[in-house]
Design a protein around this motif. Sequence first.
Motif, PDB file in Angstrom:
ATOM      1  N   CYS A   1      32.707  78.035   9.217  1.00  0.00           N
ATOM      2  CA  CYS A   1      31.580  77.097   9.403  1.00  0.00           C
ATOM      3  C   CYS A   1      32.036  75.785  10.026  1.00  0.00           C
ATOM      4  O   CYS A   1      31.301  74.787   9.988  1.00  0.00           O
ATOM      5  CB  CYS A   1      30.890  76.829   8.063  1.00  0.00           C
ATOM      6  SG  CYS A   1      31.954  76.082   6.813  1.00  0.00           S
ATOM      7  N   ALA A   2      33.243  75.775  10.615  1.00  0.00           N
ATOM      8  CA  ALA A   2      33.803  74.583  11.283  1.00  0.00           C
ATOM      9  C   ALA A   2      33.890  73.389  10.331  1.00  0.00           C
ATOM     10  O   ALA A   2      33.683  72.233  10.733  1.00  0.00           O
ATOM     11  CB  ALA A   2      32.986  74.229  12.522  1.00  0.00           C
ATOM     12  N   GLY A   3      34.171  73.673   9.045  1.00  0.00           N
ATOM     13  CA  GLY A   3      34.397  72.600   8.076  1.00  0.00           C
ATOM     14  C   GLY A   3      33.143  71.918   7.579  1.00  0.00           C
ATOM     15  O   GLY A   3      33.215  70.933   6.849  1.00  0.00           O
ATOM     16  N   THR A   4      31.949  72.426   7.937  1.00  0.00           N
ATOM     17  CA  THR A   4      30.702  71.754   7.553  1.00  0.00           C
ATOM     18  C   THR A   4      30.156  72.231   6.206  1.00  0.00           C
ATOM     19  O   THR A   4      29.360  71.539   5.581  1.00  0.00           O
ATOM     20  CB  THR A   4      29.605  71.985   8.616  1.00  0.00           C
ATOM     21  OG1 THR A   4      29.346  73.393   8.731  1.00  0.00           O
ATOM     22  CG2 THR A   4      30.051  71.433   9.976  1.00  0.00           C
ATOM     23  N   GLY A   5      30.553  73.441   5.784  1.00  0.00           N
ATOM     24  CA  GLY A   5      29.976  74.009   4.567  1.00  0.00           C
ATOM     25  C   GLY A   5      28.586  74.577   4.786  1.00  0.00           C
ATOM     26  O   GLY A   5      27.920  75.022   3.855  1.00  0.00           O
ATOM     27  N   ILE A   6      28.123  74.557   6.054  1.00  0.00           N
ATOM     28  CA  ILE A   6      26.782  75.036   6.413  1.00  0.00           C
ATOM     29  C   ILE A   6      26.928  76.110   7.481  1.00  0.00           C
ATOM     30  O   ILE A   6      27.707  75.956   8.433  1.00  0.00           O
ATOM     31  CB  ILE A   6      25.920  73.884   6.987  1.00  0.00           C
ATOM     32  CG1 ILE A   6      25.756  72.762   5.963  1.00  0.00           C
ATOM     33  CG2 ILE A   6      24.568  74.388   7.480  1.00  0.00           C
ATOM     34  CD1 ILE A   6      24.955  73.128   4.739  1.00  0.00           C
ATOM     35  N   TYR A   7      26.190  77.203   7.344  1.00  0.00           N
ATOM     36  CA  TYR A   7      26.196  78.221   8.400  1.00  0.00           C
ATOM     37  C   TYR A   7      24.802  78.835   8.508  1.00  0.00           C
ATOM     38  O   TYR A   7      24.388  79.622   7.663  1.00  0.00           O
ATOM     39  CB  TYR A   7      27.230  79.314   8.115  1.00  0.00           C
ATOM     40  CG  TYR A   7      27.508  80.185   9.321  1.00  0.00           C
ATOM     41  CD1 TYR A   7      28.517  79.850  10.216  1.00  0.00           C
ATOM     42  CD2 TYR A   7      26.738  81.310   9.573  1.00  0.00           C
ATOM     43  CE1 TYR A   7      28.771  80.627  11.329  1.00  0.00           C
ATOM     44  CE2 TYR A   7      26.983  82.096  10.690  1.00  0.00           C
ATOM     45  CZ  TYR A   7      28.003  81.751  11.563  1.00  0.00           C
ATOM     46  OH  TYR A   7      28.237  82.519  12.676  1.00  0.00           O
TER      47      TYR A   7
END
Length: 568
Positions: A496-502
């Motif tokens: 998730c590119a470090g965002t914690g959101i997908y």
Amino acid sequence: MQALKEELIQILIKSKRLTLEQLEEALNLQKQKDVPLRTILIEKNLISEEELLFLLSKQLYIPTLHLAKYKFDPVVVNLVAEHTARQYGIIPISRMGDTLTVAMSDPLNIFALDDLKTLTGCNIDSVFSAEEEILKAIDTYYHPPLQTIEGVLSEAAPSASGTEQVEVLKQEAIELSETIKESQAPPIVKLVDLMLAQALKKRASDIHLEPAQDGLRVRYRIDGSLHDIFKLPRINQNAVLARVKIISDLDITESRKPQDGRFRVRLEGKEIDFRVSALPTTFGQKFVLRALDKSNLSIGLDKLGFSEEPLRLFKEAIEKPFGMILVTGPTGSGKSTTLYSILNQLNTVQRNIITVEDPVEYEIDGITQIQVKPEISLDFALGLRALLRQNPDIIMIGEIRDSETADIAVKASLTGQLVLSTLHTNDAASSITRLIDMGVEPFLVASSVIMVCAQRLCRRICMRCKEPVEVPKGLLKNLGFKDEATFYEGRGCSYCAGTGIYGRIAILEAFPITDAIREMIIQNKSSDEVKDYAVKNYNMRTLRDDAFLKVKEGLVTLEEAIRVTSEE
């Protein structure tokens, strides 16, 4: 050979790593969510991925391989097509004679092994690797960064004399022929292509090109949030914007008026439309490119993530032969995707479906679509009047903006057509008052509208890095969150590119118009009274109720549910 799930169950029982109660709970969750058992075990922190791989490897006598530092041979990787690698979750790692070794997250998938043998003509040997590592390797080695944006910019950088020449020119005095020539230079073409490919790879819904005093700022909207990606030097700004204008079929000589265009790209065998909007600003034209992927429409209502009860009410409404269905919500809440998914589902040879839109977002075969053109006085009202003479079965109106459109739409729904449209209101019940405020008689609204839905999009927790978090009981009490639940957040990972959101998931407030509510509408009751009545008597689930349900299911964070439904 047993499937990996059965082997895994036996291994966990034999190793006594989990209790029977824990295993049974995991299996029940796996059935509900329809995801691999391994994913549930890791998500619930019942076992780490590393330990799981070790147990499987030891029991099945299949070696494990960490791919993070492994050096792949491009020739070997290309023995298997990318879509096959993604389909089966594999990546080739080496070849010895007629034996190809592949890293797999499920080495017991005999269908994958058989297909690979047929496609490559090799005997297939396998090693265990984590699914996340395999996906990351596929992204890296099937799409090697042949050239970075910085590299392309260095190619596009003009000589010192060229720089002096451009810097002394004012915006109004820019030589158009030079700009067009520069926009067709290979580095600029490559830069725009790279920007589009990168945006699609990052799952961006929009690309923002924003001129500033010191250069062109490029941002991508990913999962509803804007992210700074890079900044282009001002020297390249006009050439890049001219390139976007050329591929969008916009008037390259016009820079003082807003413009709209579109273009289509093909990436990895999939066609994606881009809707382009240009707006004149202080430092040049700002562009917003909206990516429109038609493949999202074919999944149907069931796959949009709606909860069971609102989805049932929605399905009942669209099966009715006539009446009006309204979907409300702010810009970017997924209203168009929902309506197009319904049209796609209803699109059969027996039905005549006509839409009036501004602009036409998705082009769908078998549906007649009218583009509103205010410059020739073709507005929603005129288009709607004209299409009613075309004997339609289903009408979709992009948006009800004025009293004339509202009046025609209501009367069309009373004369045998199913009418779908959108409105901008905070909740479902407010749509009724909005139509009345537009001048539609209450008895006409009560007779025509069969369903109103309010929709929002919540950012979804990344399923690969989500972890339980503590929430103060006082906060839950203040929010009216009464049920027992485990709360989750994404800690951030490479997936998730470090965002914690997908990704995002829709929440829905479905408001069916019953006989009692029709009576209230005719009596001019306020939207709050109508909403309270529906909640008390029909157990209507509000937007916040539906958001809290998604929180209990571990799909969104509590913070996100509150943010999206703050007006409740």
